[in-house]
Design a protein around this motif. Structure first.
Motif, mmCIF file in Angstrom:
data_model
loop_
_atom_site.group_PDB
_atom_site.id
_atom_site.type_symbol
_atom_site.label_atom_id
_atom_site.label_comp_id
_atom_site.label_asym_id
_atom_site.label_seq_id
_atom_site.Cartn_x
_atom_site.Cartn_y
_atom_site.Cartn_z
ATOM 1 N N VAL A 270 0.854 -1.187 0.000
ATOM 2 C CA VAL A 270 0.000 0.000 0.000
ATOM 3 C C VAL A 270 0.888 1.236 0.000
ATOM 4 C CG1 VAL A 270 -1.864 1.233 1.180
ATOM 5 C CG2 VAL A 270 -1.733 -1.267 1.327
ATOM 6 N N ILE A 271 0.496 2.241 -0.787
ATOM 7 C CA ILE A 271 1.215 3.517 -0.806
ATOM 8 C C ILE A 271 0.246 4.622 -0.411
ATOM 9 C CG2 ILE A 271 2.495 5.175 -2.206
ATOM 10 C CD1 ILE A 271 3.343 2.882 -4.007
ATOM 11 N N ASP A 285 -3.834 1.781 9.748
ATOM 12 C CA ASP A 285 -4.632 0.814 10.514
ATOM 13 C C ASP A 285 -5.159 -0.291 9.603
ATOM 14 O OD1 ASP A 285 -6.216 0.049 13.011
ATOM 15 O OD2 ASP A 285 -7.833 0.355 11.545
ATOM 16 N N GLN A 286 -5.655 0.097 8.418
ATOM 17 C CA GLN A 286 -6.198 -0.891 7.493
ATOM 18 C C GLN A 286 -5.090 -1.754 6.872
ATOM 19 O OE1 GLN A 286 -9.661 -1.456 6.709
ATOM 20 N NE2 GLN A 286 -9.619 -0.404 8.678
ATOM 21 N N ALA A 287 -3.944 -1.156 6.587
ATOM 22 C CA ALA A 287 -2.832 -1.933 6.042
ATOM 23 C C ALA A 287 -2.310 -2.930 7.075
ATOM 24 C CB ALA A 287 -1.715 -1.000 5.586
ATOM 25 N N ARG A 288 -2.170 -2.463 8.315
ATOM 26 C CA ARG A 288 -1.638 -3.338 9.361
ATOM 27 C C ARG A 288 -2.586 -4.501 9.637
ATOM 28 N NH1 ARG A 288 1.791 -1.961 14.636
ATOM 29 N NH2 ARG A 288 2.921 -0.883 12.994
ATOM 30 N N SER A 289 -3.894 -4.241 9.610
ATOM 31 C CA SER A 289 -4.865 -5.319 9.870
ATOM 32 C C SER A 289 -4.812 -6.385 8.785
ATOM 33 C CB SER A 289 -6.277 -4.734 9.966
ATOM 34 O OG SER A 289 -6.723 -4.261 8.702
ATOM 35 N N ARG A 290 -4.268 -6.040 7.620
ATOM 36 C CA ARG A 290 -4.122 -6.991 6.520
ATOM 37 C C ARG A 290 -2.686 -7.481 6.366
ATOM 38 N NH1 ARG A 290 -8.101 -3.339 5.295
ATOM 39 N NH2 ARG A 290 -9.885 -4.069 4.046
ATOM 40 N N SER A 291 -1.823 -7.111 7.315
ATOM 41 C CA SER A 291 -0.397 -7.482 7.287
ATOM 42 C C SER A 291 0.284 -7.011 6.015
ATOM 43 C CB SER A 291 -0.225 -9.002 7.452
ATOM 44 O OG SER A 291 -0.718 -9.428 8.702
ATOM 45 N N LEU A 292 -0.077 -5.805 5.574
ATOM 46 C CA LEU A 292 0.498 -5.234 4.362
ATOM 47 C C LEU A 292 1.516 -4.152 4.699
ATOM 48 C CD1 LEU A 292 -2.725 -4.805 2.195
ATOM 49 C CD2 LEU A 292 -0.877 -6.446 1.801
ATOM 50 N N PRO A 293 2.666 -4.130 4.030
ATOM 51 C CA PRO A 293 3.604 -3.018 4.220
ATOM 52 C C PRO A 293 3.013 -1.739 3.627
ATOM 53 C CG PRO A 293 4.319 -4.437 2.430
ATOM 54 C CD PRO A 293 3.146 -5.119 3.059
ATOM 55 N N MET A 312 6.602 -1.388 8.155
ATOM 56 C CA MET A 312 6.375 -2.819 8.095
ATOM 57 C C MET A 312 5.287 -3.218 9.083
ATOM 58 S SD MET A 312 8.488 -3.679 5.759
ATOM 59 C CE MET A 312 8.381 -5.469 5.898
ATOM 60 N N PRO A 313 4.511 -4.261 8.776
ATOM 61 C CA PRO A 313 3.488 -4.714 9.719
ATOM 62 C C PRO A 313 4.103 -5.059 11.075
ATOM 63 C CG PRO A 313 3.218 -5.780 7.590
ATOM 64 C CD PRO A 313 4.529 -5.056 7.540
#
Length: 419
Positions: A270-271, A285-293, A312-313
């Motif tokens: 995600v950027i 918050d949404q990236a971390r919940s999906r384990s996305l950098p 990083m997650p």
């Protein structure tokens, strides 16, 4: 071989513009020995594209210009001698007919490395010119068709480090002065899928700091970028969601979470190009919940400096960076002018304040973000912590020169992300 082609008349020069892609190559036994698997260029999309079958010959000697002829005339009469075949004719503009001839010949394709190349000769003229038994036939004009390599391996051969991007899917949220140039860089470097989210419209004033000019005026930024990339870099598949984070549409029930679910589904990274701390917190918050950098980039109000960060997650987050700026022992300092909000300006007709810097300075952030994305997928970043790159412009004889400083960003003891 089978070709897809288009031919049109250039009304300024009066010449025929011929463009084609070799779709497949068959040997003498009808076995396919080569095929086009890349997206078609913009010039060969639409209802005007036609298909033709072309025979080809293999030559044992290299085809070179004859000394007594112009560079493009490689003994065309000799090559075409006895090859007239009216059944292979196809339509050209100006009531002309054409016949294409293909030759495969040995040549040096790389320094001191032998390979093979194609030569295509287009014969054009009136239909009667292709019937040699007719008395006093009309002349046939012959032209060398410039042949260019355009396969996937040819496109990445100049930058092999980007080859891994073709299999990646990236979500880019925010397509303004830093996000839009990054979108184009991602496509230029061959990212497989690019998903955009924004709701802003391109105004004439935007284009002083936006990568596409007057052709984008009045259009949504997402659609203008998607159309530009589809035309210029068709290997990248672009989709977009027109939504302003922080809004909700009661009639449809479409809000932030629905927009983010659609945009982040199936991506590898995600950027965040929104340059807004509130939306960055939501995106993180949404990236971390999906384990996305997450890669975030933004400039200080006057573009005296800026930040490109790779979060990083389960490692350092945007709030950890805020804490690190406050913590003198962290070794991480904010970019120059980061909190100088008086430097923001509000142009006429603009609903919000914006940067007061130039595009050529802002683009440093987009380019550095591209380097970080490419490096991440190339495996150059350890998974142990997040990384922050801080930009500062140093004055050297009146010229602003960019300088970058790198810091690791572990989770901060005061940040709630550790809980």
């Amino acid at each position: 071989m089978q070709l897809a082609y288009s031919a049109r008349l250039d009304h300024k020069s009066g010449e025929i513009v011929f463009c084609a892609v070799v779709k497949s190559v068959l040997d003498a036994d009808g076995k396919q020995v080569g095929a086009w698997s890349s997206p078609m260029p913009a010039a060969l999309q639409g209802d005007t594209v036609k298909k033709i079958e072309v025979t080809w010959d293999r030559r044992e000697e290299e085809l070179r210009p004859k000394p007594s002829l112009q560079d493009q005339n490689i003994g065309l009469g000799e090559l075409l001698n006895g090859r007239a075949n009216p059944s292979a004719l196809f339509d050209l503009p100006n009531s002309q007919r054409g016949q294409l001839h293909a030759f495969l010949y040995p040549t040096e394709t790389q320094f001191r490395k032998q390979g093979e190349s194609w030569l295509f000769v287009l014969a054009a003229g009136k239909r009667s010119a292709f019937y040699p038994n007719k008395k006093a036939p009309e002349p046939v004009d012959a032209f060398i068709i410039r042949t260019l390599r355009a396969g996937h391996q040819d496109l990445i051969s100049r930058a092999p480090a980007t080859s891994v991007l073709s299999s990646k899917s990236i979500a880019l949220l925010g397509t303004g002065a830093v996000g839009a140039p990054l979108a184009i860089e991602l496509a230029r470097n061959g990212v497989g899928k690019l998903k955009l989210l924004d709701a802003d419209v391109v105004e004439p004033g935007n284009t002083i700091r936006w990568p596409i000019g007057s052709s984008a005026w009045g259009r949504t930024k997402t659609q203008a970028l998607a159309d530009f990339i589809a035309r210029e870099y068709p290997a990248t598949k672009v989709s977009y969601v027109n939504h302003a984070l922080g809004t909700f549409v009661p009639q449809t029930g479409f809000g932030d979470y629905a927009a983010l679910d659609e945009t982040l589904a199936g991506v590898d990274l995600v950027i965040d190009g929104t340059a807004s701390f509130g939306t960055t917190s939501l995106i993180q918050d949404q990236a971390r919940s999906r384990s996305l950098p997450l890669v975030a980039l933004y400039a200080s109000p006057s573009v005296a400096g800026g930040v490109v960060a790779l979060y990083m997650p389960n490692e350092g987050c945007p709030v950890c960076l805020e804490w690190a700026w406050e913590d003198e022992t962290s070794g991480i300092s904010p970019p120059a002018g980061m909190f100088a909000e008086a430097e923001l300006i509000q142009p006429p007709g603009c609903a919000e304040r914006t940067f007061s810097g130039t595009f050529f300075d802002l683009q440093e952030l987009s380019l550095q973000a591209m380097r970080v994305v490419a490096g991440f997928f190339a495996g150059e970043f350890p998974q142990s912590s997040s990384v922050v790159y801080t930009l500062a412009f140093e004055d050297q004889d009146g010229i602003r020169v960019p300088a970058w400083h790198k810091n690791r960003l572990p989770p901060h003891s005061q940040c709630s992300c550790r809980k």
